[in-house]
Scaffold this active site. Structure first.
Site, PDB file in Angstrom:
ATOM      1  N   THR A   4      -2.206   1.351  -4.854  1.00 18.58           N
ATOM      2  CA  THR A   4      -2.675   2.461  -4.046  1.00 18.58           C
ATOM      3  C   THR A   4      -3.995   2.983  -4.579  1.00 18.58           C
ATOM      4  O   THR A   4      -4.318   2.824  -5.748  1.00 18.58           O
ATOM      5  CB  THR A   4      -1.634   3.591  -4.017  1.00 18.58           C
ATOM      6  OG1 THR A   4      -2.184   4.687  -3.314  1.00 18.58           O
ATOM      7  CG2 THR A   4      -1.243   4.012  -5.402  1.00 18.58           C
TER       8      THR A   4
ATOM      9  N   LYS B 134     -15.749  19.290   1.390  1.00 21.06           N
ATOM     10  CA  LYS B 134     -14.313  19.092   1.237  1.00 21.06           C
ATOM     11  C   LYS B 134     -14.153  17.698   0.669  1.00 21.06           C
ATOM     12  O   LYS B 134     -14.738  16.745   1.179  1.00 21.06           O
ATOM     13  CB  LYS B 134     -13.655  19.178   2.614  1.00 21.06           C
ATOM     14  CG  LYS B 134     -12.184  18.903   2.638  1.00 21.06           C
ATOM     15  CD  LYS B 134     -11.704  18.900   4.072  1.00 21.06           C
ATOM     16  CE  LYS B 134     -12.020  17.567   4.720  1.00 21.06           C
ATOM     17  NZ  LYS B 134     -11.564  17.444   6.089  1.00 21.06           N
TER      18      LYS B 134
ATOM     19  N   ASP C  74       0.866  -1.151   0.000  1.00 21.93           N
ATOM     20  CA  ASP C  74       0.000   0.000   0.000  1.00 21.93           C
ATOM     21  C   ASP C  74       0.918   1.220   0.000  1.00 21.93           C
ATOM     22  O   ASP C  74       2.108   1.093   0.259  1.00 21.93           O
ATOM     23  CB  ASP C  74      -0.864  -0.049   1.260  1.00 21.93           C
ATOM     24  CG  ASP C  74      -1.730   1.152   1.386  1.00 21.93           C
ATOM     25  OD1 ASP C  74      -2.257   1.582   0.356  1.00 21.93           O
ATOM     26  OD2 ASP C  74      -1.891   1.658   2.504  1.00 21.93           O
ATOM     27  N   LYS C  75       0.399   2.356  -0.320  1.00 21.21           N
ATOM     28  CA  LYS C  75       1.277   3.519  -0.307  1.00 21.21           C
ATOM     29  C   LYS C  75       1.101   4.335   0.969  1.00 21.21           C
ATOM     30  O   LYS C  75       2.020   4.474   1.756  1.00 21.21           O
ATOM     31  CB  LYS C  75       1.015   4.397  -1.521  1.00 21.21           C
ATOM     32  CG  LYS C  75       2.004   5.534  -1.651  1.00 21.21           C
ATOM     33  CD  LYS C  75       1.680   6.416  -2.830  1.00 21.21           C
ATOM     34  CE  LYS C  75       0.506   7.303  -2.546  1.00 21.21           C
ATOM     35  NZ  LYS C  75       0.740   8.259  -1.471  1.00 21.21           N
TER      36      LYS C  75
ATOM     37  N   ARG D 199      -1.183  15.394  -1.532  1.00 18.18           N
ATOM     38  CA  ARG D 199      -2.585  14.963  -1.553  1.00 18.18           C
ATOM     39  C   ARG D 199      -3.436  16.207  -1.716  1.00 18.18           C
ATOM     40  O   ARG D 199      -3.269  17.185  -1.005  1.00 18.18           O
ATOM     41  CB  ARG D 199      -2.944  14.279  -0.246  1.00 18.18           C
ATOM     42  CG  ARG D 199      -2.315  12.951  -0.083  1.00 18.18           C
ATOM     43  CD  ARG D 199      -2.403  12.563   1.357  1.00 18.18           C
ATOM     44  NE  ARG D 199      -3.728  12.089   1.728  1.00 18.18           N
ATOM     45  CZ  ARG D 199      -4.061  10.817   1.730  1.00 18.18           C
ATOM     46  NH1 ARG D 199      -3.184   9.910   1.395  1.00 18.18           N
ATOM     47  NH2 ARG D 199      -5.252  10.439   2.091  1.00 18.18           N
TER      48      ARG D 199
END
Lengths: 342, 1497
Positions: free
Chosen positions: B898, B775, B435-436, B818
């Site tokens: 991911t 958001k 996974d990242k 991100r």
């Protein structure tokens, strides 16, 4: 659910050699260089022992006389059940060119007699043999009871098939004088066998102790009459019987029969000269093997150091061969560096 | 969360099934009904209270076991049931049945080989050992159960009419339990009352899922409004809820009051067993599920049982052994039959006839012999093998656990082995699926930059600050204490030091990590504490933005009393204001003061600004009025404030003054609160200053469910927009000029992975408008924006802002940040009312509630107005690039799966060295199945054409399914570096279809690394499954979150990271590591050791047994195949078990074929495990052949030595046994690589034990143990020189060839492992010193700019690399980052030109490969500009090459001229370079600078 305990200490594991697998260790490297010395030393050692063994094997004198064929007539005679108790003798002369010095042992040797058969070795009654219960024949199947139901003593297949040839060695001083070579029939068993494993039933009179039992099928005489000369050698503690009951490992085996009583002419062992064997044969030759008698001396390492000597010498030689080849390889590879292929 | 129900059910002891409860709990259908225990017992019709009491007491005393009480019973057995039950369980193992069968065969008189009792001994021994182990485990479970059962808690007693202390185990369903702060919840309890005025209760679920943030629970609706204290005696309602289940995230039911009213119950009402009450003084609840019916216990599955690959292979070899056994027995049987036939007619003397006098027929004899042979040769199937392997594995697990190098200081946790029996699989892994987020990265979010209203704020100072942090980190980690390091860090650093100290002392005391009070470690510790290290908290604001924020703050402060205060702001400023408000409140962050229960007296919304007029009142409460107008569901209103306000208004108004006074007294830290809710501008500013000063003492802590939420809140705080309080119905934000603004929180629409966004609905205190702040992921939010017309200027402006924002978003993604979009929607009251109606319906629905709520959320989140976007950095974990490089070297293929965006993922991949700049990257983005197929074909074609050597045979096999079972992943990396594959989720879905998966796999196999972006948890597990099943490879999956659970479960070895995202991954995993970097040591060192140890031990076992059985078999040729054994049955039976087992156990546990440091410096040694060099079919059969040879030697040397002697069978058999023992030990000596004193002791012990036992046994009984009658045998033998001579020569002769060949092979063709061993031996000292740096020296293309970095230790390597990339980022925007020009980034800037030429060179040679329209080679420098909106349809995938500029690697790789740095782009839509790419490219440089840079090379 396991409750988590909140210890105040950290969970850092102990930094000990064992727990961290950091014990000091000797690392064995298996390459030519590392074990050259080992090979060399092994070779030296094996060769040394081998030579000693071979030398000592040279001092062993042994003579073996196969009497299967020569006494075949007796065997034939016995095959007829009618000739059950007829005596048959045959004599085999031989010449001992060299004196056998020291203790001389007389063995009988059977070829192809499978004393190590699984069902065979089971067929005995230890409690009977140790004298506790003379009538205990439970393990002796199928030689438990005689046809009329009386228990056999000693019971079982081993006891039943006892080797009961009588072998007499005589020394022919000259053509007319035959001296019977004095032989001891004691001391041919393990001490523990004679005095612990085999015991007669506790009674002063041996025959009464054996009362209620019968002799084994193939036996000419009951157990308490095995040795007419020495009454202490009768019953279960008869030496020949004990020797026989120790079942041999291989189908070809020899068993100690007598040892030389070193008196008179024979204090030094058996002198060179001509001898003869006299065989008193009983009808027990129904196996496909051969019989022979062996006279042998022993060395410190027992009777069979010849093979061991050879084995050591061969191993030592092979080790040295390996040593030299590895030496050559090592010398050729000396310059080569260790590197990872990757 | 995918959880196998079977797995959860399985470990529960049988017999622990739910017992039927009398009357109170009927199990009709799927619900359970709970009533108060305090009610008169319905069964006891007797009206007198005393009788009821009596019955009750009776129940309590005698009949407790009939009720599902809260007693915890995890034990499997009782004293009585232990033996039968345990035996029953043990006989599930086939081997045990086999051995018992063999032992029972001995009871058949015709075939018995041993004494029946003796034959049972070993199997009984094994059973007893296992039983003892089980018993001990059961006892420790019992002890811990007992301890838990006797914890105390307060239960309401009917007799005493108050809460009395009772043990946990006495709690029953229907009891009322009172819990205080920091108490652990004893059962699943429905929350009925809380000391919190809002009926809230906070719990920490760390025990359950490992998440340390506080979760909020709510009192059941209808009980929170009670004014007086909750009285259990008055509780007459009936609760109907689900039957016990293991779903932690779900609870449904309803409570039926006396008057027939119903209220729904949700998971927010349920306190789960095992959690801890936090921040709440006291709560009262009724027990719903007790004991084993609680969700915590239903979820508690024990360790998993997996079968390792080695064990599978071993089982296969055991079957071979069985076959061998049968063959030997058959051979013997035939031989015996023939033998019997031969001697039958002769009536030999030694023939043992049947009891009736007839001889056995040959056939019968053969059958008997066969069975007896099976018994005699049963040793071939090693009875102790399974037990030994289990013991060894347990020890291995212990040692792995004990390794200090796997201990993580920061989290105070070490590696956890949850699966006990697959340790050796760790040494054979071929594929790693990682996974990242949280695995490669820290999952600690740091706010990096943001864009608001189309204007970028690059936060360069912030970037520098982060760089400085890393610098500081590496300084800290240097061993040499530098006195000046702390002052160097400047005021920020020392300030943090203090704060951190404070924090670690006060707040972490209740954390699961326990107290680690060492002050000197505190600062280090803080970097890694969840969510709130100073790095994340102290954000240096961008000056421009800060200025704008304070400007709009000031404006608002002036304009607040006017009609539309926000209208006075320019659109940009209003966006900025909204942006920060959204950052602050659009989340679920809980504000806590360290370790204090929450403020008990709080400001009620109603009290904040007293209602002055009826208009005011109406205006304020229009939503509720409109609600009731719009529909008639006001009675079940969910919006609590709306519901509450009406009836409680009068009382609250009455209490107004008193409360206010109280508040002022208790809350002196909030002086900004005045009677009208906010202070005026001027004194607000002053007060703000005053309030700021004591901040270190009164620090607010933000507890967030996800770390990026916290990062955003901290970021907003840096702009003086601080979240100060969050209650379930209101949020307070502190602003410098405006003071405290309190937003009425109408709804929170939580985050879910489908919507990928969250929203809050609030009422703005300034405008009284109802606003929705959303958001979420940019891909989702950007699609939900209000479509704006291009006609008017406003719309055009909006379009421009959006396209700009999209550009920035892409840039952020390129930087590996991100991204989150922030948007807003203003609802009119009518819109809101209508939405509210449907939403309330959805909320109160009993069925389908989740889906209805989802629909409702989607309805609300439309027509959004874009405010801005944020970029949050997720830092790489320490040592990730090094670990990946090492694992690569070890021949492991690493795939990253991911859920992140492609750009982000690629960037992280570059950062962690998964992708290299001098290698090609194949990107696979397909829009359809056909496109995907075509692309795959092209890629395959390309990949094959570039490696011409391997091409011919590959092409033949590529399209077929023919994959070689074992394919070392390194096979293809011979000529040039193989390309890497990047594939996005959609293409992955196509590629995983049946008809394409082979092609995809083949392509992926050729690639050095594979990166799957945007993949769902299901896809992750599908990929793992595919590789596992098709390539027959050993796979390892590592992840930290719930989305990795399926992948972890599918893989051969699942590794969970006990990180920030809870414990679900850990729960599902076989091994849990604290950080990714520990994987290196776990695999390369421990995995290799475990594999090598176990492989050697298994081989040794087979060797030992075969050799021993060989001895017996050869003897059959000399005993007429009659199945007799020359070895005493005692030796035969106990040889494996006692005499020869200990040394091999010691070796199996402790042997280290290559020391750890060599393994770490030479990771390629790991390949031996992947290729099964140590234990494969070849080694197995070689081993068996050697065993046969050795048994020949060991048989015939004693045979010949004793041939012509009067030795009896067992006098000859005993030396053979001794010889076998010596040979085994010597053989083990050759196989053992490290000899410690433990090995010596074990060997000595073995020999000693054998002779002691033999001597005692042979002296024990004169007539026992037929048939061997071994009396005095050993004693006699020990007086015989032949015995010693044979014992010496036979082992030497037997092992000579093995030793010789091993030595030859070791010096002529040494394996890698042997070289490693030699290396260790050669320079044990030298190796240790350069251990740390050598790892870096081996990395190709490692930056070597500054010599000082070379000498630094391991962690600083990552720093240098990280830093180099971070330093480079600002340089890409010379225009807007004046600060960055000071950075020594002159080197980077010259890169583009170089790349251009290189790319041109490449493109000139590639036209052959690229088919028209499909494959486009791109040169970033001269790409065309295209509008963003068009390109957004096709995934942006071309621009990641940009990051290559940002790394110094590029230069080193260029200077090495190692390869052509190129980016191959395969894309359906013909990808174009986007506009912003060139925008952010550094502008072409002045030639002199360029020259300077070239000189540098």
């Amino acid at each position: 659910m396991k409750r988590k305990f909140q210890n105040s200490q950290s969970r850092l594991p102990d930094n000990t050699a064992v727990k961290q697998q950091q014990l000091p260790a000797y690392r064995l490297q298996l390459s030519a260089k590392e074990i050259l010395s080992g090979f060399f030393a092994t070779g030296v050692f094996c060769l040394g022992i081998g030579i000693i063994l071979l030398l000592s094997a040279k001092s062993i004198k042994e003579i073996e006389i196969n009497y299967t064929e020569k006494c075949a007539n007796c065997a034939k005679l016995r095959e007829n059940a009618a000739n059950f108790d007829r005596e048959c003798t045959c004599s085999i002369p031989f010449y001992l060119s060299e004196a056998m010095r020291g203790n001389v042992y007389m063995y009988y040797k059977l070829y192809g007699f499978y004393q190590n058969l699984y069902r065979y070795i089971l067929s005995r009654s230890n409690s009977q043999l140790v004298g506790t219960d003379i009538k205990d024949v439970t393990n002796c199947s199928p030689f438990k009871n005689s046809p009329d139901g009386t228990p056999i003593a000693p019971c079982g297949a081993i006891a039943n098939s006892i080797f009961n040839d009588t072998i007499v060695l005589s020394y022919n001083l000259n053509l007319s004088i035959h001296i019977k070579v004095p032989m001891l029939r004691s001391g041919i068993t393990w001490w523990t066998d004679k005095y612990i494993k085999f015991q007669n039933p506790g009674s002063h009179n041996l025959s009464s102790a054996f009362a209620g039992t019968t002799k084994p099928l193939y036996w000419p005489k009951p157990a308490y009459e095995l040795d007419e000369e020495d009454p202490g050698n009768n019953g279960f503690i008869n030496d020949d019987f004990i020797v026989w009951m120790r079942t041999a490992a291989f189908p070809t085996f020899k068993k100690l029969y007598r040892r030389l009583h070193r008196i008179q002419h024979f204090t030094e062992g058996l002198p060179a000269g001509s001898y003869s064997f006299l065989f008193l044969d009983f009808p027990v030759s129904r196996f496909q093997g051969e019989k022979s008698v062996v006279l042998s001396t022993l060395t410190w390492s027992g009777g069979s150091s010849l093979f061991l000597g050879l084995a050591y010498v061969v191993t030592g030689a092979v080790t040295w061969l390996a040593f030299f080849s590895m030496m050559a390889i090592h010398l050729r590879l000396k310059e080569r560096k260790v590197f990872f292929l990757q | 969360m995918e959880r196998e129900p079977a797995a959860a059910d399985e470990p529960r002891p049988p017999g622990r099934r739910r017992r039927r409860r009398r009357r109170r709990r009927r199990r009709e259908g799927r619900t359970r009904t709970v009533r108060s225990n305090l009610l008169p017992f319905p069964g006891a019709e007797d009206p007198t209270a005393s009788a009821a009491k009596g019955a009750r007491r009776l129940r309590r005393c005698g009949g407790t076991q009939h009720l599902a009480d809260n007693r915890l019973k995890t034990t499997k057995y009782t004293l009585l049931s232990f033996l039968p039950k345990n035996l029953f369980e043990q006989f599930h193992r086939l081997a045990n049945v086999y051995f018992v069968f063999i032992a029972l065969l001995n009871f058949v008189p015709a075939v018995n080989a041993f004494q029946p009792g003796l034959a049972l001994a070993p199997v009984l021994f094994i059973l007893a050992v296992t039983a003892f182990k089980d018993l001990w485990e059961d006892y420790s479970r019992h002890r811990s159960d007992h301890e838990i059962n006797h914890l105390g808690c307060l239960v309401f007693s009917r007799e005493e009419k108050q809460y009395v202390n009772r043990f946990w185990k006495e709690i029953r369903v229907g009891d009322f339990v009172r819990l205080r702060c920091n108490e652990i919840i004893p059962a699943d309890i429905l929350l009925l009352s809380s000391s919190d005025p809002d009926g809230l209760c906070h719990i920490e679920t760390a025990n359950l899922d490992g998440e340390t943030n506080l979760k909020r629970r709510q009192v059941v609706r209808g009980f929170s409004e009670l004014v007086s204290e909750f009285n259990p005696l008055t509780f007459t309602s009936v609760i109907e809820c689900e039957k016990p289940n293991d779903d932690l995230t779900r609870f449904r039911g309803c409570i039926i009051h006396d008057n027939g009213k119903k209220a729904g119950l949700y998971k927010e009402n349920l306190l789960l067993r095992g959690c801890t009450i936090r921040n709440t003084e006291a709560v009262v609840g009724i027990v719903i599920y007790a004991g084993h019916e609680t969700k915590a216990l239903l979820n508690n599955s024990g360790p998993r049982y997996k079968r390792s690959q080695l064990e599978r292979q071993m089982n296969c070899d055991v079957l071979w052994c069985v076959l061998l056994l049968v063959c030997m027995s058959l051979f013997s049987a035939v031989g015996h039959g023939l033998w019997v036939q031969r001697y039958q007619e002769k009536k030999s003397l030694f023939d043992v006839p049947e009891s009736d006098g007839t001889s056995l027929s040959p056939v019968t004899a053969a059958v008997y012999s066969f069975l007896t042979m099976i018994i005699v040769l049963q040793v071939l199937i090693p009875i102790s093998l399974y037990v030994s392997i289990e013991i060894v594995k347990v020890c291995q697990v212990y040692f792995i656990n004990q390794d200090t190098e796997l201990y993580d200081e920061e989290t105070d946790s070490q590696l956890q082995c949850r699966a006990l029996n697959i340790t050796e699989d760790l040494g054979q892994i071929q594929y790693i699926f990682s996974d990242k987020t949280g695995t490669l990265t820290e999952n600690k979010m740091v706010f990096r930059r943001c864009t608001v209203s189309g204007i970028e704020y690059s936060h360069d100072a912030n970037a520098q600050r982060l760089a400085r942090y890393q610098e500081a980190d590496s300084e800290e980690e240097e061993v040499v204490p530098r006195g000046g390091s702390l002052p160097q860090r400047g005021s920020t650093g020392s300030h943090q030091g203090i704060r951190v100290l404070h924090r670690s002392q006060s707040t972490r005391s209740h954390r699961r990590t326990g107290s680690r009070a060492e002050a000197k470690r505190a600062s280090m510790l803080s970097r890694h504490t969840a969510f709130s290290s100073p790095m994340e908290k102290d954000i240096t604001p961008d000056p421009k933005l800060l200025e704008k924020v304070s400007e709009c703050d000031r404006c608002l402060a002036f304009a607040r009393h006017q009609e539309h205060p926000l209208a006075h702001l320019s659109p940009e400023l209003s966006d900025i204001f909204d942006f920060f408000i959204a950052l602050t409140i659009c989340n679920t962050v809980v504000v806590t003061s360290p370790d204090q229960p929450r403020q008990k007296v709080r400001v009620r919304f109603e009290l904040k600004s007293p209602v002055k007029t009826i208009e005011d009142f109406l205006r304020r409460f229009t939503p509720s009025r409109l609600t009731s107008g719009c529909s008639s569901i006001a009675g079940v209103a969910t919006s609590k404030s709306a519901h509450k306000s009406g009836p409680s208004l009068l009382s609250t108004l009455a209490n107004d003054g008193a409360l206010l006074r109280l508040e002022e007294r208790l809350d002196p830290q909030a002086p900004g609160l005045t009677s009208n809710g906010y202070s005026s501008g001027a004194d607000g500013w002053a007060q703000h200053k005053a309030a700021r000063e004591p901040e270190p003492e009164q620090e607010l802590r933000y507890e967030a469910e996800s770390p990026d939420e916290a990062a955003l809140v901290y970021a907003a705080r840096a702009y003086s927009c601080a979240l100060v309080d969050r209650l379930h119905d209101q949020v307070s934000v502190e602003l410098p000029h405006l003071g405290r603004l309190t937003f009425e929180l109408l709804h929170t629409l939580g985050f879910d992975s489908i919507r990928k966004r969250m929203s809050v609905v609030i009422r703005h205190p300034l405008t009284d408008e109802i606003n929705v702040y959303t958001k979420g992921a940019d891909s989702m939010v950007m699609d939900l924006l209000l479509p704006c017309s291009t006609d008017d200027a406003r719309g055009r402006h909006q379009m421009k802002i959006r396209s700009k924002t999209q550009n920035y978003l892409n840039l952020y993604a390129v930087e590996g940040l991100r991204t989150l979009c922030i948007a807003k929607r203003v609802l009119s009251k009518e819109e809101y009312a209508c939405w509210l109606q449907s939403h309330l319906e959805a909320e109160s629905a009993l069925d389908n509630r989740e889906e209805l709520l989802f629909q409702s959320a989607i309805r609300l989140e439309t027509n959004l107005h874009l405010l801005g976007a944020t970029g949050i950095e997720d830092r790489l974990q320490d040592g990730v690039p090094e670990t990946i490089a090492k694992l690569r070297q070890a021949g492991l293929q690493i795939w990253v799966l991911t859920g992140d965006k492609q750009e982000t993922a690629i960037n992280i991949a570059y950062a962690c060295k998964l992708l290299d700049h001098d290698e090609e990257v194949i990107t696979l983005n397909a829009e359809s199945q056909e496109a995907c197929a075509a692309l795959l074909d092209q890629c395959l074609h390309y990949v094959q054409s570039r490696s011409p050597r391997s091409a011919p045979e590959k092409t033949a096999s590529s399209m077929r399914v023919s994959f070689s079972p074992v394919c070392p992943p390194s096979a293809t990396t011979t000529s040039s570096p193989s390309p890497s594959l990047v594939i996005d989720g959609r293409s992955l879905a196509y590629a995983l279809e049946k008809n394409l998966e082979d092609k995809f796999l083949f392509l992926a196999k050729q690639c050095r690394s594979v990166l799957c972006c945007r993949s769902t948890p299901l896809q992750k597990s599908m990929v793992v499954k595919l590789v596992r099943s098709k390539l027959k490879a050993m796979t390892l999956a590592i992840g930290d979150g719930a989305n990795d659970v399926s992948m972890i479960q599918v893989a051969d070895v699942g590794v969970g990271i006990s990180g920030q995202e809870g414990m679900q991954a850990v729960m599902a995993s076989d091994f849990a590591v604290p950080r990714f970097r520990y994987l290196e040591r776990l695999l390369i060192v421990h995995g290799h050791w475990c594999y090598s140890r176990l492989a050697n031990m298994v081989l040794y076992f087979f060797y030992k047994n075969t050799m021993f059985v060989g001895l017996l078999f050869w003897f059959q040729f000399y005993c007429g195949f009659s199945a007799s054994a020359m070895i005493d049955q005692w030796y035969l039976i106990f040889f494996n078990l006692l005499f020869s087992s200990l040394p091999q156990l010691v070796t199996g546990v402790l042997d280290k074929d290559v020391p750890a440091d060599v393994l770490l410096t030479e990771p390629q040694l790991y390949k031996s495990g992947q290729n099964r060099e140590e234990y494969g079919p070849r080694t197995f059969w070689l081993n068996m052949a050697d065993a046969a040879f050795q048994s020949l030697v060991c048989f015939f040397i004693p045979y010949l030595a004793y041939y012509d002697s009067d030795a009896d069978m067992f006098t000859w058999g005993t030396p053979i046994t001794a010889i076998a023992l010596f040979t085994f030990l010597l053989h083990l000596g050759i196989e053992t690589k490290t000899w410690t004193w433990l090995n010596w002791t074990a060997c000595g012990f073995s020999i000693l034990l054998f002779f002691t036992v033999a001597l005692i046994y042979n002296a024990s009984c004169a007539t026992c143990y037929p048939p061997s009658n071994p009396y005095w045998t050993m004693q006699t033998l020990m007086g015989d020189p032949v015995f010693y001579l044979t014992c010496l020569i036979a082992p030497v002769a037997a092992l000579l060839p093995r030793l010789f060949f091993k030595a030859l092979q070791g010096s002529l063709f040494p394996t890698q492992l042997q070289l490693g061993r030699q290396l260790a031996k050669r320079s044990p000292k030298k190796l240790r010193a350069p251990k740390e740096t050598s790892a870096q020296e081996r990395l190709p293309g490692e930056p070597r700019t500054e010599p000082s970095e070379q000498g630094s230790l391991g962690p600083s390597g990552s720093f240098s690399q990280d830093r180099s990339s971070q330093v480079a980022w600002p340089a890409q925007q010379p225009a807007c980052s004046p600060e960055a020009s000071g950075e020594p980034s002159v080197v980077d800037v010259s890169v583009p030109l170089r790349e251009d030429t290189l790319l041109e060179g490449l493109s000139s040679q590639t036209p052959g490969l690229s088919s028209p329209g499909e494959v486009i080679l791109e040169c970033p420098g001269d790409s065309k500009m295209k509008p963003t909106s068009a390109s957004r349809a096709a995934p942006l995938s071309s621009i990641f090459s940009l990051s290559s500029f940002s790394s110094l690697n590029w230069i080193s790789s260029l200077s090495l001229v190692s390869g052509l740095g190129s980016v191959l782009q395969f894309s359906r839509s013909g990808l174009q370079m986007d506009k912003q790419d060139s925008e952010f490219l550094p502008s072409p440089l002045p030639p002199d600078q360029n020259l300077q840079a070239t000189d540098y090379f």
